[in-house]
Design a protein around this motif. Structure first.
Motif, PDB file in Angstrom:
ATOM      1  N   MET A  51       0.834  -1.208   0.000  1.00  0.00           N
ATOM      2  CA  MET A  51       0.000   0.000   0.000  1.00  0.00           C
ATOM      3  C   MET A  51       0.872   1.262   0.000  1.00  0.00           C
ATOM      4  N   ALA A  52       1.989   1.245   0.723  1.00  0.00           N
ATOM      5  CA  ALA A  52       2.883   2.398   0.734  1.00  0.00           C
ATOM      6  C   ALA A  52       3.515   2.595  -0.644  1.00  0.00           C
ATOM      7  N   LEU A  53       3.920   1.502  -1.267  1.00  0.00           N
ATOM      8  CA  LEU A  53       4.510   1.589  -2.601  1.00  0.00           C
ATOM      9  C   LEU A  53       3.495   2.093  -3.618  1.00  0.00           C
ATOM     10  N   LEU A  54       2.285   1.592  -3.542  1.00  0.00           N
ATOM     11  CA  LEU A  54       1.224   2.017  -4.441  1.00  0.00           C
ATOM     12  C   LEU A  54       0.880   3.488  -4.233  1.00  0.00           C
ATOM     13  N   THR A  55       0.802   3.917  -2.998  1.00  0.00           N
ATOM     14  CA  THR A  55       0.511   5.320  -2.696  1.00  0.00           C
ATOM     15  C   THR A  55       1.625   6.229  -3.197  1.00  0.00           C
ATOM     16  N   ALA A  56       2.866   5.815  -3.000  1.00  0.00           N
ATOM     17  CA  ALA A  56       3.987   6.619  -3.480  1.00  0.00           C
ATOM     18  C   ALA A  56       3.983   6.714  -5.008  1.00  0.00           C
ATOM     19  N   PHE A  57       3.677   5.613  -5.672  1.00  0.00           N
ATOM     20  CA  PHE A  57       3.639   5.626  -7.130  1.00  0.00           C
ATOM     21  C   PHE A  57       2.525   6.533  -7.647  1.00  0.00           C
ATOM     22  N   ILE A  58       1.345   6.423  -7.049  1.00  0.00           N
ATOM     23  CA  ILE A  58       0.221   7.259  -7.480  1.00  0.00           C
ATOM     24  C   ILE A  58       0.528   8.730  -7.214  1.00  0.00           C
ATOM     25  N   THR A  59       1.121   9.039  -6.075  1.00  0.00           N
ATOM     26  CA  THR A  59       1.485  10.422  -5.760  1.00  0.00           C
ATOM     27  C   THR A  59       2.497  10.960  -6.768  1.00  0.00           C
ATOM     28  N   LEU A  60       3.474  10.140  -7.145  1.00  0.00           N
ATOM     29  CA  LEU A  60       4.463  10.566  -8.125  1.00  0.00           C
ATOM     30  C   LEU A  60       3.828  10.825  -9.483  1.00  0.00           C
ATOM     31  N   VAL A  61       2.947   9.955  -9.920  1.00  0.00           N
ATOM     32  CA  VAL A  61       2.295  10.127 -11.220  1.00  0.00           C
ATOM     33  C   VAL A  61       1.409  11.375 -11.227  1.00  0.00           C
ATOM     34  N   VAL A  62       0.670  11.585 -10.144  1.00  0.00           N
ATOM     35  CA  VAL A  62      -0.178  12.784 -10.058  1.00  0.00           C
ATOM     36  C   VAL A  62       0.677  14.042 -10.035  1.00  0.00           C
ATOM     37  N   TYR A  63       1.792  14.014  -9.324  1.00  0.00           N
ATOM     38  CA  TYR A  63       2.701  15.163  -9.272  1.00  0.00           C
ATOM     39  C   TYR A  63       3.276  15.466 -10.655  1.00  0.00           C
ATOM     40  N   ILE A  64       3.701  14.447 -11.370  1.00  0.00           N
ATOM     41  CA  ILE A  64       4.248  14.653 -12.724  1.00  0.00           C
ATOM     42  C   ILE A  64       3.160  15.158 -13.665  1.00  0.00           C
ATOM     43  N   TYR A  65       1.969  14.591 -13.575  1.00  0.00           N
ATOM     44  CA  TYR A  65       0.855  15.024 -14.427  1.00  0.00           C
ATOM     45  C   TYR A  65       0.517  16.493 -14.171  1.00  0.00           C
ATOM     46  N   ASN A  66       0.409  16.875 -12.898  1.00  0.00           N
ATOM     47  CA  ASN A  66       0.120  18.269 -12.581  1.00  0.00           C
ATOM     48  C   ASN A  66       1.250  19.195 -13.025  1.00  0.00           C
TER      49      ASN A  66
END
Length: 143
Positions: A51-66
């Protein structure tokens, strides 16, 4: 009398009834008292890690997208001064930045779909791994 003593000693001997009973009890206590909590801790750590890895990945993708969206908005609204003023004006006059912005907004649905697909795959793999661990735990309990 010797037969009685021999019979009593045979209960505690290497193949005796009492020794095998106590060794069976010891195995059960060891498996259920020591190994079982350890297995549950491993499953818990595995779940938290995924869950931590998944959350970190989603946060990174959202940050790059924004970041990409903000960059495209910045380029569309602001003309760079100094060295980049002329090339930016030329690219804006032919509509390059507007085209990139349109293409990005069109394909952002594809990027979000790919992200959802990756997240779903990671969740299914996590559930499969946890299922395997719980199967191992159930086999330990039944022994």
């Amino acid at each position: 009398m010797h037969i009685l003593i021999a019979r009593l000693l045979s209960w505690f001997g290497a193949g005796g009834v009492l020794l095998s009973f106590f060794s069976w009890i010891g195995k059960k206590i060891t498996a259920k008292g020591i190994l079982l909590p350890f297995q549950f801790a491993v499953v818990g750590l595995l779940f938290v890690h995924r869950m931590a890895l998944l959350t970190a990945f989603i946060t990174l993708v959202v940050y790059i997208y924004n970041g990409i969206v903000e960059l495209l908005e910045y380029i569309n609204t602001t003309i760079f001064s100094s060295v980049f003023a002329m090339p930016v004006q030329i690219l804006q006059s032919i509509g390059f930045f507007q085209a990139v912005n349109d293409v990005f907004s069109t394909f952002s649905f594809l990027l979000v779909s790919l992200l959802v697909m990756y997240v779903t795959k990671a969740i299914v793999q996590s559930i499969q791994t946890m299922s395997d661990e719980f199967f191992k735990i159930s086999m330990m309990i039944s022994v």
